[in-house]
Structure formats: C-alpha cells, structure tokens
Design a protein around this motif. Sequence first.
Motif, mmCIF file in Angstrom:
data_model
loop_
_atom_site.group_PDB
_atom_site.id
_atom_site.type_symbol
_atom_site.label_atom_id
_atom_site.label_comp_id
_atom_site.label_asym_id
_atom_site.label_seq_id
_atom_site.Cartn_x
_atom_site.Cartn_y
_atom_site.Cartn_z
ATOM 1 N N TRP A 110 50.320 45.768 42.592
ATOM 2 C CA TRP A 110 50.868 44.986 43.247
ATOM 3 C C TRP A 110 52.261 45.163 43.750
ATOM 4 N N ILE A 111 52.630 44.518 44.643
ATOM 5 C CA ILE A 111 53.916 44.660 45.483
ATOM 6 C C ILE A 111 55.071 43.916 44.626
ATOM 7 N N ASN A 142 46.886 40.303 45.032
ATOM 8 C CA ASN A 142 45.847 39.732 45.885
ATOM 9 C C ASN A 142 46.809 38.788 46.976
ATOM 10 N N GLY A 143 47.440 39.191 47.624
ATOM 11 C CA GLY A 143 47.944 38.378 48.764
ATOM 12 C C GLY A 143 48.591 36.995 47.597
ATOM 13 N N GLU A 144 48.983 37.049 46.237
ATOM 14 C CA GLU A 144 49.098 35.853 45.597
ATOM 15 C C GLU A 144 50.798 36.123 45.067
ATOM 16 N N VAL A 145 51.825 34.990 44.552
ATOM 17 C CA VAL A 145 52.960 34.962 44.036
ATOM 18 C C VAL A 145 52.507 35.885 42.710
ATOM 19 N N VAL A 146 52.893 36.144 41.683
ATOM 20 C CA VAL A 146 51.938 36.753 39.922
ATOM 21 C C VAL A 146 53.422 36.398 39.417
#
Length: 314
Positions: free
Chosen positions: A156-157, A215-219
């Motif tokens: 995650w970033i 994975n390209g989704e806001v978490v």
Amino acid sequence: MDDDNNVRHDQHDVAAVRRFNRFYTKQIGILDEGMLHTAFSLAEMRVLYEIANGKDVSAAALAEELRLDPGYLSRILRRFQKGGLLQRHTSADDARRSLLALTAKGRWTFARLNARQDDEVAALLAHVPAGGTRRFIDSMRTIEELLTPAPSKEPWILRSHQPGDIGWIAYRHGVLYSQEYGYDESFEALVAKIAAEFIEHHDPARERCWIAERNGEVVGSVFLVLKSATVAKLRLLYVEPSARGLGIGARLIEECIRFARRARYRKITLWTQSELLAARHLYEKAGFELVAGQRHQSFSRDDLVAETWELNLR
C-alpha cells in the motif's frame, strides 16, 4: 472518523463459536491430561512436530511460531533433553546460534506419536455419516481460510488527495459507521462538511490530507487541519476493513505528527468516540493523552461518549 478493527458481533455468534470450541476440544482430547494416551501435552507434541519437520530450528523461532512463552518452552526443551529426545548443535553459519534436532530416540518417539495421531483422526472420521467426509473437510478448510489474514498482493502507498477522493471518503464513512456502529446519515453529512471545508480553505503549508491506496483502491485516509496558530487538528481517520491489520492507521497518524512538527505546531488535538477501541489504542500508542470526555446524543445514538485527545509536540 477513526480506524477500528473491532466490528460488533451479535452475542449469539460469539456463543456459537464458544460452543463449537467446547465441542471440538472435547472431540480431539485437548483437555485430556496426556494427548493420545501418552505423557505428552498438546504443547509438547507441537514442539516435537516442529522440530521433526523443521530445518535449522532455533528456540527463539520456535517460541515465535507457536506463540509460546520462552520460559515455558525452555522447560519443555529441558525435559526433552533429559529424556534423550533432543540434542542441540551450533549453527554452521553463526557460532552464537544454537539449533535443535531430535535424537534417534526422539525421531522414533515422534514417528510413533505421529502414527497414533493418524489413527485417532481416522477414528474420528469414521463417525462422520456416509458421504459427509468431503463436507466435513471443506468446512474445516473454510474456517482455516477465514481465520488466516489475507496477504497483501501489492504494497500500500500514501499519496495526496485527488479529485473524487473527498466524495469517496464521505461515502465510505457513512457506510462503515452505519454498518459497524448504527450511525445515521447525519454522520455522513458531518464528514462531508468537514471534507468540503478542507478543500475550500486548504492551506498547503499547514494542512494536509493523506490517502492510503492499495491495489489501485482507496483503503484509508486522514486529515490534519489548522485549528489555531499553534494547534493542529487530526480528523477523519479511517481504514477499510479489508486493509485493517496492515499498519495503515498507525502510519497515517505518524504522517500527521511528522507534518505537524515541520509546520511548527505545538500541539495536535482530535475528537473521537469512546467505543472506537482500536483507534484509541493507536492514539495512545502514538503519545496522545485523553484530556476530556462528554456524553452526547448524535447520529441516532443516545449512548455516545465524545473524547478529546491531545499530543504535545514540544
């Protein structure tokens, strides 16, 4: 508004799990004085198994793998050595490291216990109705899969906010807090108002929003906003259920603190609810102190306790 790993569960669900635990431990004999009608306890048999099947096994790694108290494990290993089941040797790669291995007697003892355990499991399966074995095994596999943390497929970033993030944050707060705490739409409205004010009055030198993406989704997300010349306010911390346990909540708080120090704030304050136990733990771990609490009726709930926490940055 906060990161909380503790989703509420119905007491009937809790009771059902405890009932199954009592039933299954009785079935496999965990409560017996000795496993498989031997002098070995369940913990001792697990230690034997790990040493027999492991490579370059150390006591420290064994304690971590089995979640055993090092002192308790040490007593088990001494008993094995005294009984001629275990030997220690120095690692070829590190002379300071002692490795564990079974003796010939230890390997014979383990093989005998392993065969006996196979017989016990076969006897247990014999009681399963005809045609039910596959369902039985699949059910056990399902429990194992559900209780195994999902590995992160992609690191995650953290990034700055982008168009679309603000509306998403308000939406996810509304959904999650409704599902987990029974808050009504007035809570989502409050989050939307806070987020909108951040965009309208954003001071990049003293305010910031961090978005956690996986994975390209806001978490997850968090905001640090100006409250006064010397005080910053941490707001709208949240982490998606699918990403909890990865350290995202703690990292978001760390970024707020780091930024606040650079912006020369003297203190960070935040407002939360007493029932958000996981978030409160993160705040306390980061150095925040609880300074005030007040009962209130909000978001269709009449049993809330609002809390104010502060972190002195001097």
